[in-house]
Design a protein around this motif. Structure first.
Motif, short mmCIF file in Angstrom:
data_model
loop_
_atom_site.label_atom_id
_atom_site.label_comp_id
_atom_site.label_asym_id
_atom_site.label_seq_id
_atom_site.Cartn_x
_atom_site.Cartn_y
_atom_site.Cartn_z
N ALA A 447 68.02 32.53 65.23
CA ALA A 447 68.31 33.42 66.36
C ALA A 447 67.82 34.84 66.12
N SER A 448 67.77 35.29 64.86
CA SER A 448 67.40 36.68 64.59
C SER A 448 65.91 36.84 64.28
N LEU A 449 65.13 35.79 64.44
CA LEU A 449 63.72 35.82 64.06
C LEU A 449 62.82 36.05 65.27
N ASP A 450 61.64 36.64 65.03
CA ASP A 450 60.61 36.71 66.06
C ASP A 450 60.28 35.30 66.53
N VAL A 451 59.82 35.18 67.79
CA VAL A 451 59.57 33.84 68.32
C VAL A 451 58.49 33.10 67.53
N SER A 452 57.48 33.81 67.04
CA SER A 452 56.43 33.13 66.27
C SER A 452 56.96 32.68 64.92
N VAL A 453 57.79 33.53 64.28
CA VAL A 453 58.40 33.15 63.00
C VAL A 453 59.40 32.03 63.23
N GLN A 454 60.17 32.13 64.31
CA GLN A 454 61.11 31.07 64.66
C GLN A 454 60.40 29.74 64.82
N SER A 455 59.25 29.74 65.47
CA SER A 455 58.50 28.50 65.68
C SER A 455 58.09 27.88 64.36
N ARG A 456 57.66 28.71 63.42
CA ARG A 456 57.24 28.19 62.11
C ARG A 456 58.43 27.64 61.33
N VAL A 457 59.59 28.31 61.42
CA VAL A 457 60.78 27.82 60.72
C VAL A 457 61.26 26.51 61.34
N LEU A 458 61.18 26.39 62.65
CA LEU A 458 61.56 25.13 63.30
C LEU A 458 60.62 24.00 62.88
N ASP A 459 59.34 24.30 62.77
CA ASP A 459 58.39 23.30 62.27
C ASP A 459 58.75 22.87 60.86
N LEU A 461 61.73 22.93 59.43
CA LEU A 461 62.95 22.11 59.47
C LEU A 461 62.64 20.68 59.92
N ALA A 462 61.75 20.55 60.90
CA ALA A 462 61.36 19.21 61.36
C ALA A 462 60.63 18.44 60.26
N ASP A 463 59.75 19.12 59.53
CA ASP A 463 59.03 18.47 58.43
C ASP A 463 59.98 18.03 57.33
N LEU A 464 60.96 18.89 57.00
CA LEU A 464 61.92 18.56 55.96
C LEU A 464 62.79 17.38 56.37
#
Length: 530
Positions: A447-459, A461-464
């Motif tokens: 929630a506290s991340l930039d949208v581009s950084v958020q997108s990479r973190v979500l990717d 989490l999905a990979d993990l």
């Protein structure tokens, strides 16, 4: 038409580093300019320098920033202006709404005193007249029971209510220019939508020009007429809002657009039909005195899947996470992990059970000890649970975990303040994985991340999840992000379940009005401002 604010070749230098590099723009009367970019792009520094509010030690500002004349006088040059000139402008002709009202408001002063301060300084109103004007402003921004709230203090208000007070203060003296710096970032999506509508309505009523600063192009699409996209202190693209969305000319703008979470983008791959239930929560009830925080909430999470837990601030989401991790004591109910009730286990059995559940919090900077190196933070769960014996073996595992979350092993020697927000969150995820858990609870972890950084973190989490077979409880107020991550969704409101179904079914055809309101608050794929 003369611009309210005209900025030319604005530059800010700190030591040898130029952090704002030759930026120019105009803000037209009754129009909104959106300034967009990731953290560190120079958005806030540009706005502060352009309005004469920058007071960073050692900063040198050059260029021109002119505030149009309000009468027959000349325009006011804000770059290099004397303090007397800036005091006459700030709070009077220029209003400011910042990201965190909790730090912007004085906790020792009533709302009345904080609103009337600028009225008495710039308008020379009597105390009675200033109080009446403060009441009118609180009513204008939609604060409930405005007359009673005048004597309240900031801590007695919710986050959304505090931000409404900040808007009232900013508009108190009928400014010609309103600068809104990430004014909705800390708010849930429905409150965010309310603040967006509020500022747009007040802009129409008060006739102010607005500079809206954000990292989220989707949000800016709801408010802006024109957009300036900043990267590394440079304006890489400026265009009307529809031009930005329909035909972006710069690769960075396209990257920001692609990173936006939007409803309908699709979710994770389907879970195996025979996936066994890992966590079974039945009639969880949590109370604090006479207040019921969670009331008879039940759900199941299958192995290798994600349950999205959704709701506004105060809905009970984090209380559920606290109960499952032992941070909150529930009043009643059960939560069985492979048949063992984790709410009832005590002693040595509790320690071994807690190893199977990890928690990732919203603010990675607060979650990490600023005095400890990254390697020590990740190694702590290894030592606590005896997973790797010996300093050398733990160091090897730390390097493996850093690599797993996409960070170089050399980061083990760094401190949290030396990392970006996205990197710190990756470290928090690595730390959560150190104990080799079966269930990871992610409490507003992006929630506290930039949208581009958020997108990479979500990717990530999905990979993990795919590679390690992890099971997630994904807590969020944003249904677009939840859709991307979740197999099932449970919507909470006031501690009670609103609806609980497979994600695809719930998002395609929500049954409850509250869920539809959450969906409607998500910024659309194409800007409404257009």
């Amino acid at each position: 038409m003369t611009p309210v604010l005209s900025v030319r070749d604005l530059r800010v230098r700190l030591g040898r580093r130029e952090i704002v590099r030759g930026i120019s723009f105009d803000v037209e009367p009754e129009q909104t300019l959106g300034i967009v970019g990731e953290s560190g792009s120079g958005k806030t520094m540009t706005a502060l320098a352009a309005t004469g509010l920058l007071d960073t030690p050692g900063a040198v500002t050059t260029g021109s920033s002119q505030l149009a004349a309000s009468d027959d006088s000349h325009a006011t040059q804000l770059v290099g202006a004397k303090p007397r000139v800036l005091r006459s402008v700030h709070g009077g002709r220029i209003g400011f709404v910042f990201q965190d009202p909790g730090t912007s408001l004085n906790p020792l002063l009533t709302l009345e005193r904080q609103i009337t301060e600028s009225l008495q300084a710039h308008k020379n109103l009597t105390r009675r007249s200033a109080r009446q004007r403060a009441l009118e402003l609180l009513e204008a921004v939609g604060l409930p029971e405005a007359d009673r709230r005048l004597d309240s203090y900031p801590h007695q208000l919710s986050g959304g209510q505090r931000q409404r007070v900040m808007v009232a203060i900013a508009l108190a003296c009928d400014p010609e220019l309103l600068v809104a710096d990430e004014p909705t970032t800390a708010l849930d999506v429905t409150t965010q939508a309310q603040i967006v509508t509020l500022i747009k309505d007040l802009q129409r009523d008060f006739g102010a020009a607005v500079v809206w600063i954000s990292h989220d192009l989707g949000l800016v699409g709801q408010v802006a007429d024109t957009v300036a996209v900043l990267q590394d202190g440079v304006s890489v693209e400026q265009a009307p809002i529809l031009g930005i969305f329909d035909s972006p000319s710069h690769a960075y703008t396209r990257e920001l657009l692609d990173a936006r979470p939007v409803i309908g983008a699709g979710g994770p791959p389907p879970a195996p039909a025979d996936a066994a239930v890992l966590l079974d929560v039945d009639k969880l009830h949590v109370g604090f005195g006479e207040i019921t925080a969670v009331e008879d909430v039940s759900f199941q999470i299958r192995r290798g899947t994600t349950l999205g837990l959704v709701g506004e601030s105060g809905s009970g989401k984090s209380t559920v996470a606290g109960a499952l991790t032992g941070l909150v004591t529930p009043t009643s109910g059960t939560a069985t992990l492979d048949g063992v009730d984790i709410l009832r286990v005590r002693g040595t059995d509790e320690k071994s059970l807690r190893r199977r559940i990890s928690l990732v919090l919203q603010d990675p900077f607060a979650a990490l000890d600023g005095r400890a190196r990254i390697g020590s933070a990740i190694a702590e769960p290894l030592a606590v649970h005896g997973i790797r014996r010996g300093k050398h073996a733990r160091a090897e595992r730390v390097a493996e975990l850093l690599e797993l979350v996409g960070l170089p092993g050399e980061f083990a020697s760094r401190y949290p303040h030396e990392l970006s927000g996205g990197q710190r969150q990756r470290v928090s995820i690595a730390r959560a994985l150190a104990a080799e858990p079966e269930l990871v609870i992610l409490d507003e972890a992006t929630a506290s991340l930039d949208v581009s950084v958020q997108s990479r973190v979500l990717d990530l989490l999905a990979d993990l999840q795919r590679d390690l077979g992890l099971t997630y409880l994904f807590i969020s107020h944003d249904l677009a992000v939840v859709e991307r991550m979740s197999h099932d969704v449970l919507v909470l409101r006031g501690g009670s379940t609103v609806e609980y179904r497979p994600a695809a079914d719930l998002l395609a055809a929500p049954e409850q009005e509250y869920t539809r309101a959450l969906l409607a608050a998500v910024p659309p794929a194409r800007p409404r401002a257009g």
